[in-house]
Motif scaffolding. Structure first.
Motif, PDB file in Angstrom:
ATOM      1  N   GLY A   1     -15.460 -10.070  12.352  1.00 33.58           N
ATOM      2  CA  GLY A   1     -15.272  -8.834  11.625  1.00 33.58           C
ATOM      3  C   GLY A   1     -13.674  -8.490  11.296  1.00 33.58           C
TER       4      GLY A   1
ATOM      5  N   VAL B   1     -19.862  -8.824  10.809  1.00 39.04           N
ATOM      6  CA  VAL B   1     -20.262  -8.721  12.176  1.00 39.04           C
ATOM      7  C   VAL B   1     -21.718  -8.761  12.498  1.00 39.04           C
TER       8      VAL B   1
ATOM      9  N   TRP C   1     -18.378  -1.086  12.914  1.00 37.21           N
ATOM     10  CA  TRP C   1     -18.974  -2.499  13.435  1.00 37.21           C
ATOM     11  C   TRP C   1     -19.771  -2.388  14.537  1.00 37.21           C
TER      12      TRP C   1
ATOM     13  N   SER D   1     -16.740  -7.178   6.034  1.00 40.93           N
ATOM     14  CA  SER D   1     -16.601  -7.260   7.486  1.00 40.93           C
ATOM     15  C   SER D   1     -17.780  -6.724   8.136  1.00 40.93           C
ATOM     16  N   THR D   2     -18.466  -5.581   7.946  1.00 42.72           N
ATOM     17  CA  THR D   2     -19.570  -5.053   8.720  1.00 42.72           C
ATOM     18  C   THR D   2     -20.617  -6.109   8.403  1.00 42.72           C
TER      19      THR D   2
END
Ligand code: CMC
Length: 432
Positions: A258, A241, A395, A237-238
Motif C-alpha cells: 500500500g 492492500v 489500510w 493504495s487501499t
C-alpha cells in the motif's frame, strides 16, 4: 450481504441474463456480475475500475457529487472539529465511537507498541542517506514481517488485532526515523506521555542535546491532517492492500504494498508534487502560464492537488484543510506566506476557468495540506510519508474487513486480450 430482490436484465445477442441488483445503504445500486462469465461466457471491461465495486464495505462512504465523506457514517467535518486521530482510529477499526474507558484502553495499547525492535535500526542504516523516506518506509515496513512473527498468522483474529495495533503504533516511529536518517540526525525514541501527533512531531524535530517542547498549535494541526487522511474507501493504495491481502499475504507485506502504491504522484505523492508546483509558480502573475499548460493535451503537466476520481465537487477534506491552513499560519504569525497566496489565487483562477469547471476539477486534499506541513517545518519529501502514517489505520481496517468477509476471494481480474492469436514457433533461420 442481504439477498437481492431486484434484477437487471442483460441482452447478449437476443439471449437474456438476469443479474441481481444490490441496494447499498448509500450510493448507487450495484449490479452483481459474479455469475456472468459462468452463465454468459463474457467478461466486463473497466480499466481503472471506474464503474466496479470490488468489495462490500462498512467503513467509509464518499458522495462525490455532494462532496461528502463519512467515516462509519460520521461526517469528516465533525470528526475534524470534535474528535482526534486515535479516537478516529478506534472508530475506523471497530465501527463505533469508543466509550471513555474503551478509548483509554485503546490509547494505552497503541502507546505501548510505539517502539521498534532495536535490531530494525540496522535496516535504516543500510539505506543511502539521500534515500527518499518513502523508499525507506516501503523497505522497513515490509521487513516488519521478519521481526513480528507472532502477528503474521492471518487466520488468528488475535494476531490480526496485534498486527493492527503494532502498525498504527509503529508507523510514526518508522516515518520519523526515515526522516532523521535522511538528515543525518540521531533517532529519537517515542515518548509514551505524549499524544500520537505530539509524539510524532517530537520524534521528527527533537535532538538529544536539548529539550523539545511540542507547540500545541502544530500538534493540533498535525492531528487534524492525520484525521483527514485516515481512510478514503477503495482508493488505489487501499485496493492494493486488499489485493495483496487476498492471496493470504501477511499484513506487514500488504501495508508495504500500500505504501508503494501511495507514493505515485497521481495518489499520495501529489502532496509533495503540489507544494513543489506552488513554489515553482512562485508569484500570482505566473499562474496563467501554468493554467495554460495544465489545459494543453500535448503537455504532460497537470495541476497537482486538483481533480479526483470520485469527487466531482469540492473535496470536503480540502475545505477543512484550507481553513486549517489559514488558522495555523495565522497562529504562527505567517499568514502572508507567499505559497498560500499563490494557492488561493490559483484556486480562484482555476475555478473560474471553463476547462476546470466543465470537467468538475476542484482542489483535493493535497492542495492545502503541504502548506500546513511546510509551516510545521517538514521538507516536501516527508509529505507522503505523513500521508502513509495517517492512512495506515484505513489500510489495516479495510484489510481486517476483507479477511473477515466470507465472500472475498483472491483478487484476479480478467482481461480483454488484443494480442496475437495462436501461431506456431518459427525457427530463427526462417525469421524475416
Ligand atoms: N490538471 C489538468 N487536467 C486534469 C487534472 C489536473 N489536475 N485532473 C484531471 N484532468 C483532466 C484530464 O486530462 C481529463 O481530461 P479529458 O477528459 O479531456 O481527457 C479529465 O480531466 C478527467 O481526468 P482523468 O485523468 O480521466 O480522471 P481520473 O479520475 O482518472 O484521475 C486524478 C483522477 C486524481 C488522478 C487526476 O485528477 C490527477 O491526476 N490529478 C492531479 C494529481 C492529484 O492531485 N492527485 C491527488 C488525488 S487526491 C489524494 C489521493 O487520492 O491520494
Amino acid at each position: 450481504m442481504a439477498e437481492s430482490t431486484r434484477n437487471a436484465t442483460l441482452n447478449i445477442d437476443g439471449k437474456l441474463y438476469e443479474l441481481p441488483v444490490h441496494s447499498p445503504t448509500l450510493g448507487p445500486d450495484v449490479i452483481d456480475i459474479r455469475k456472468l462469465y459462468a452463465e454468459a461466457d463474457v467478461f466486463t471491461y473497466d480499466p481503472g475500475y471506474t464503474s466496479t465495486a470490488s468489495c462490500a464495505s462498512t467503513i467509509t462512504y464518499i458522495d462525490g457529487d455532494q462532496g461528502e465523506l463519512l467515516y462509519r457514517g460520521y461526517p469528516i467535518e465533525q470528526l475534524a472539529e470534535k474528535s482526534h486521530f486515535l479516537e478516529v482510529c478506534f472508530l475506523l477499526l471497530y465501527g463505533e465511537l469508543p466509550t471513555a474507558a474503551q478509548l483509554e484502553d485503546f490509547e494505552t495499547r497503541v502507546t505501548r507498541h510505539t517502539m521498534l525492535h532495536e535490531q530494525m535500526q540496522y535496516f535504516f542504516r543500510g539505506f543511502r542517506r539521500d534515500a527518499h523516506p518513502m523508499a525507506t518506509m516501503v523497505g522497513v515496513v515490509g521487513a516488519m514481517s521478519a521481526f513480528y512473527h507472532d502477528s503474521t498468522d492471518i487466520n488468528d483474529p488475535w494476531q490480526r488485532e496485534v498486527a493492527a495495533i503494532r502498525m498504527i503504533a509503529k508507523m510514526p516511529t518508522i516515518a520519523a526515523w526515515a526522516f532523521k536518517y535522511s538528515i543525518g540526525q540521531p533517532f529519537i525514541y517515542p515518548r509514551n506521555d505524549l499524544d500520537y501527533a505530539s509524539n510524532f512531531l517530537r520524534m521528527c524535530f527533537a535532538v538529544p542535546c536539548e529539550e523539545y517542547e511540542v507547540n500545541p498549535v502544530l500538534s493540533r494541526a498535525m492531528d487534524r491532517i492525520m484525521t483527514l487522511h485516515a481512510d478514503h474507501e477503495q482508493n488505489a493504495s487501499t485496493s492494493t492492500v486488499r489485493l495483496a491481502g487476498s492471496s493470504g499475504a501477511n499484513p506487514f507485506a500488504c501495508i508495504a504494498a500500500g505504501i508503494a502504491c501511495l507514493w505515485g504522484p497521481a495518489h499520495g505523492g501529489a502532496n509533495q508534487a503540489c507544494l513543489e508546483m506552488l513554489r515553482e509558480i512562485g508569484t500570482p502573475d505566473r499562474i496563467p502560464d501554468y493554467i495554460r499548460r495544465a489545459k494543453d493535451k500535448d503537455d504532460p503537466f497537470r495541476l497537482m492537488g486538483f481533480g479526483h476520481r470520485v469527487y466531482k465537487n469540492f473535496d470536503p477534506r480540502a475545505k477543512v484543510m484550507k481553513q486549517s491552513a489559514d488558522e495555523v499560519l495565522g497562529l504562527l504569525g505567517i499568514e502572508n506566506n507567499p505559497t498560500l497566496q499563490v494557492a488561493k489565487e490559483l484556486e480562484r483562477i482555476a475555478l473560474e476557468d471553463d476547462y476546470f469547471v466543465s470537467k468538475k476539477l476542484y482542489p483535493n486534499v493535497d492542495f492545502y495540506s503541504g502548506i500546513i506541513l511546510d509551516a510545521i517545518g517538514f521538507p516536501t519529501a516527508m509529505f507522503t510519508p505523513i500521508f502513509a502514517v495517517s492512512r495506515t489505520v484505513g489500510w489495516i481496517s479495510q484489510w481486517k474487513e476483507m479477511i473477515a468477509d466470507k465472500e472475498q476471494k483472491i483478487g484476479r481480474p480478467r482481461q480483454l486480450y488484443i494480442g496475437k492469436p495462436r501461431r506456431n514457433y518459427i525457427e530463427v533461420e526462417d525469421r524475416r
